[in-house]
Design an enzyme around this catalytic site. Structure first.
Site, PDB file in Angstrom:
ATOM      1  N   HIS A 112      -2.865   0.721   2.262  1.00 54.69           N
ATOM      2  CA  HIS A 112      -3.564  -0.569   2.203  1.00 54.69           C
ATOM      3  C   HIS A 112      -4.979  -0.435   1.640  1.00 54.69           C
ATOM      4  O   HIS A 112      -5.929  -0.202   2.398  1.00 54.69           O
ATOM      5  CB  HIS A 112      -3.646  -1.181   3.599  1.00 54.69           C
TER       6      HIS A 112
ATOM      7  N   GLU B 115      -6.914  -2.766   0.635  1.00 50.34           N
ATOM      8  CA  GLU B 115      -7.759  -3.902   1.034  1.00 50.34           C
ATOM      9  C   GLU B 115      -8.494  -3.670   2.351  1.00 50.34           C
ATOM     10  O   GLU B 115      -9.576  -4.223   2.574  1.00 50.34           O
ATOM     11  CB  GLU B 115      -6.926  -5.195   1.110  1.00 50.34           C
TER      12      GLU B 115
ATOM     13  N   CYS C 126       2.206  -1.859   0.628  1.00 52.89           N
ATOM     14  CA  CYS C 126       2.995  -1.535   1.818  1.00 52.89           C
ATOM     15  C   CYS C 126       4.398  -2.137   1.691  1.00 52.89           C
ATOM     16  O   CYS C 126       5.188  -1.690   0.880  1.00 52.89           O
ATOM     17  CB  CYS C 126       2.276  -2.007   3.085  1.00 52.89           C
TER      18      CYS C 126
END
Length: 321
Positions: free
Chosen positions: A248, A250, A137
């Site tokens: 993202h 994660e 990001c």
């Protein structure tokens, strides 16, 4: 055969084996591998008033879990050290992660420290000292600023939305996606596997108009923002082990706020897992190491306890420093 002849035969046999074993190693051009990698994660400056009582800088635990799930340990990197201290840290860690968040990408401490590591990584890789960098990001945005030498970001809001990727023709031959199955690549292009939480980005047009960016990066995917701007969502460097995603990976496995559109499908989880393993595998190619097991142990994230942060912007747990 006489005893004398037999003795000469045996001697010649072992002499030949000895010479051949020296001339023909069992592992030809075997690349060294580091099975105890440590990925550095650059902390973010706390800006949210609710978070300020806990510390000056932070790392959401989801990034830590993401790196650890790929098979690496994590070293948090503060923003208050000297250049000499960062140079010393660089010689110990095996890769670097620029996380998402909010910071001025040209004047903040975050940008200053990132530039130090980026410059060190360029020089190291140029001399054959492999060192990977990943930007997520804002971390990807930061990489484009470092390469271009200026901030070329514009409004490309894609806030709280999961999207498939518009893969480019280069995606199939990329390093980042090389380990993905045909099924997962198809899902990546058709299913909303990538969580987006950003307001700014790099448009494809800006990229194509900037020679520095074009020469440095290969675009692997694009997406369309709320204002119809076509922004770059995935890229990797042509000659360096540097990677960036505007989304993202994660959150697919490690963030669960019901108010936020985190993709948790089977394919979303697989994508997150494969990319974590890919980046850590890149880190294994770095032979940097700490000077002692004691220094190693004292530098890792295990020395800190995450804070439960259910009300902190969707983070269940946050490390503060």
């Amino acid at each position: 055969m006489s005893n004398t002849g037999l003795s000469m035969y045996v001697c010649l046999f072992f002499a030949c084996c000895f010479c051949c074993s020296r001339a023909m190693p069992t592992r030809v051009n075997q690349e060294a591998v580091n099975d105890r990698p440590v990925i550095g994660v650059l902390t973010q400056l706390v800006s949210d008033e609710v978070m300020k009582p806990f510390g000056r800088t932070y790392i959401p635990a989801s990034y830590v879990k993401y790196v650890e799930s790929g098979g690496s340990r994590v070293m948090p990197i503060r923003l208050t050290l000297t250049t000499a201290e960062y140079e010393n840290i660089f010689r110990k860690i095996n890769g670097l992660l620029f996380i998402g968040g909010a910071a001025d990408l040209e004047t903040s401490d975050y940008a200053r420290v990132a530039k130090i590591f980026y410059t060190l990584a360029l020089k190291a890789n140029d001399r054959g000292d492999f060192f990977p960098i990943w930007g997520t990001c804002m971390g990807m945005q930061l990489l484009t600023v470092l390469v271009a030498g200026e901030n070329l970001l514009t409004k490309t809001t894609a806030e709280n939305i999961s999207l498939p990727l518009n893969l480019t023709t280069e995606a199939d031959s990329s390093r980042m996606f090389a380990g993905l199955s045909e099924e997962l690549m198809k899902a990546l292009a058709q299913e909303p596997l990538t969580g987006n939480f950003h307001h700014y980005g790099l448009t494809l047009q800006t990229f194509q108009e900037n020679e520095k960016l074009q020469n440095f990066f290969t675009v692997l995917s694009t997406n369309v923002a709320e204002n119809e701007a076509l922004f770059i969502s995935t890229l990797e460097a042509k000659e360096y082990p540097f990677y960036g995603v505007q989304w993202h990976p994660e959150v697919n496995r490690f963030q669960w706020d019901r108010k936020l559109n985190f993709p948790h499908s089977s394919h979303a989880v697989q994508l997150s897992s494969r990319l974590a393993e890919f980046f850590v595998e890149e880190g294994r190619r770095s032979l940097h190491h700490f000077d002692s097991p004691e220094e190693d142990a004292s530098s890792l994230i295990y020395n800190y306890t995450p804070v439960y942060a259910g009300n902190f912007s969707g983070y269940e747990q946050v490390y503060f420093f």
